[in-house]
Design a protein around this motif. Structure first.
Motif, PDB file in Angstrom:
ATOM      1  N   GLN A  31      -4.539   2.724  -0.449  1.00 30.40           N
ATOM      2  CA  GLN A  31      -3.120   2.758  -0.785  1.00 30.40           C
ATOM      3  C   GLN A  31      -2.913   1.743  -1.897  1.00 30.40           C
ATOM      4  O   GLN A  31      -2.830   0.549  -1.646  1.00 30.40           O
ATOM      5  CB  GLN A  31      -2.274   2.407   0.445  1.00 30.40           C
ATOM      6  N   ALA A  32      -2.876   2.223  -3.142  1.00 32.73           N
ATOM      7  CA  ALA A  32      -2.738   1.341  -4.300  1.00 32.73           C
ATOM      8  C   ALA A  32      -1.292   1.337  -4.773  1.00 32.73           C
ATOM      9  O   ALA A  32      -0.499   2.169  -4.355  1.00 32.73           O
ATOM     10  CB  ALA A  32      -3.671   1.802  -5.417  1.00 32.73           C
ATOM     11  N   PRO A  33      -0.927   0.368  -5.635  1.00 31.18           N
ATOM     12  CA  PRO A  33       0.446   0.273  -6.141  1.00 31.18           C
ATOM     13  C   PRO A  33       0.927   1.581  -6.777  1.00 31.18           C
ATOM     14  O   PRO A  33       2.094   1.949  -6.657  1.00 31.18           O
ATOM     15  CB  PRO A  33       0.348  -0.829  -7.194  1.00 31.18           C
ATOM     16  N   ALA A  37      -4.933   7.595  -2.576  1.00 32.94           N
ATOM     17  CA  ALA A  37      -6.029   8.533  -2.803  1.00 32.94           C
ATOM     18  C   ALA A  37      -7.134   8.229  -1.805  1.00 32.94           C
ATOM     19  O   ALA A  37      -7.215   7.117  -1.276  1.00 32.94           O
ATOM     20  CB  ALA A  37      -6.553   8.423  -4.233  1.00 32.94           C
ATOM     21  N   GLU A  38      -7.973   9.212  -1.549  1.00 31.15           N
ATOM     22  CA  GLU A  38      -9.056   9.037  -0.591  1.00 31.15           C
ATOM     23  C   GLU A  38     -10.221   9.937  -0.942  1.00 31.15           C
ATOM     24  O   GLU A  38     -10.084  10.877  -1.742  1.00 31.15           O
ATOM     25  CB  GLU A  38      -8.569   9.379   0.822  1.00 31.15           C
ATOM     26  N   ALA A 136     -12.547   3.187 -10.106  1.00 32.82           N
ATOM     27  CA  ALA A 136     -11.596   3.685 -11.096  1.00 32.82           C
ATOM     28  C   ALA A 136     -10.761   4.820 -10.498  1.00 32.82           C
ATOM     29  O   ALA A 136      -9.550   4.882 -10.688  1.00 32.82           O
ATOM     30  CB  ALA A 136     -12.342   4.164 -12.343  1.00 32.82           C
ATOM     31  N   ALA A 137     -11.401   5.698  -9.744  1.00 31.08           N
ATOM     32  CA  ALA A 137     -10.718   6.866  -9.187  1.00 31.08           C
ATOM     33  C   ALA A 137      -9.757   6.491  -8.062  1.00 31.08           C
ATOM     34  O   ALA A 137      -8.651   7.007  -7.978  1.00 31.08           O
ATOM     35  CB  ALA A 137     -11.736   7.879  -8.678  1.00 31.08           C
ATOM     36  N   LEU A 138     -10.191   5.565  -7.203  1.00 33.39           N
ATOM     37  CA  LEU A 138      -9.370   5.218  -6.042  1.00 33.39           C
ATOM     38  C   LEU A 138      -8.406   4.062  -6.319  1.00 33.39           C
ATOM     39  O   LEU A 138      -7.590   3.721  -5.482  1.00 33.39           O
ATOM     40  CB  LEU A 138     -10.273   4.865  -4.852  1.00 33.39           C
ATOM     41  N   THR A 153      -3.979  -1.264   3.485  1.00 30.01           N
ATOM     42  CA  THR A 153      -4.158  -1.138   2.045  1.00 30.01           C
ATOM     43  C   THR A 153      -5.424  -0.368   1.697  1.00 30.01           C
ATOM     44  O   THR A 153      -5.428   0.542   0.882  1.00 30.01           O
ATOM     45  CB  THR A 153      -4.236  -2.533   1.391  1.00 30.01           C
ATOM     46  N   ILE A 154      -6.512  -0.768   2.325  1.00 27.99           N
ATOM     47  CA  ILE A 154      -7.793  -0.097   2.097  1.00 27.99           C
ATOM     48  C   ILE A 154      -8.537  -0.055   3.423  1.00 27.99           C
ATOM     49  O   ILE A 154      -8.676  -1.074   4.087  1.00 27.99           O
ATOM     50  CB  ILE A 154      -8.595  -0.823   0.987  1.00 27.99           C
TER      51      ILE A 154
END
Length: 198
Positions: A31-33, A37-38, A136-138, A153-154
């Motif tokens: 869960q990024a700002p 994505a997962e 980069a992707a996540l 968060t992760i």
DNA sequence: CTCTCGATTAGCT
DNA sequence: GCTAATCGAGAGA
């Protein structure tokens, strides 16, 4: 698709190779700002034990950077490499035993629009096919370093995806030629799957 | 303080 | 297949 978040015990395995094998097929969630994505973890490498010359903690080296590897399993170790890439590791094992599993590739299963934006100009097949690409992707950054993997968060989930042994290929680790005999150990695990769920 | 090199990637030949 | 990009950690003086 209800997933079960991994618990502290799931990160406690004292054998780095077994831990690396264990995470294949699990879901890495971030869960990024800029959004969520997962992806299914499809490639890992084991690092650890104070004798592993390829590990940052070789010889029990404790520095500001490697200190997190000595924590009890279940936290993130993110570091900056080659002047431009971030690499994400899962710290595993008991307190004071430096161990980590490098996540080298995932198969994106959610957040496609976001990942497409983050990986602009890159084909979907290469969105997260490499340790720097995974971050980069996540959206994994140095902010995630030392983060608890049991938080919001992760984290990593088990959704019951079984990875058959016949589909797991073991090879020497990548980019660690400097480690002498340790570079030859088959501590890289690749899930050779024909069909990923989702 | 200075120097070396890295758990890599993207782009071009 | 080859290599520029790019900068901090770690080691040595």
């Amino acid at each position: 698709m209800a997933g079960k978040k991994l618990t502290r015990e799931d990160y406690a395995d004292p054998r780095p190779t077994r831990a690396a094998r264990f995470f294949l097929g699990k879901i890495l969630c971030v869960q990024a700002p800029d959004g969520y994505a997962e992806g299914i973890i499809t490639e890992t490498e084991a690092y650890g034990g104070t004798k592993d010359a390829a590990s940052h903690a070789f010889g029990n080296r404790r520095t500001a950077r490697t200190e997190i590897m000595f924590a009890p399993g279940g936290v993130a170790y993110v570091y900056f490499c080659y002047g431009m890439h971030r690499l994400f590791n899962i710290v595993t094992g008991p307190l004071d035993v430096p161990q980590a599993v490098l996540v080298r590739a995932v198969h994106i299963t959610a957040g496609h629009d976001l990942v497409r934006k983050r990986r602009a100009g890159i084909g979907e097949k290469d969105w997260a096919s490499g340790p720097g690409r995974v971050c980069a992707a996540l959206g994994i950054t140095m902010e995630h370093n030392r983060h608890d993997l049991l938080g919001e968060t992760i984290w990593i989930e088990d959704r019951g995806i079984a990875v058959p042994s016949r589909e797991v290929q073991r090879t020497p680790r990548i980019g660690v030629d400097y480690a002498g005999l340790w570079a030859l150990k088959p501590w890289r695990f690749v899930w050779k799957s024909k069909k990923f769920p989702l």
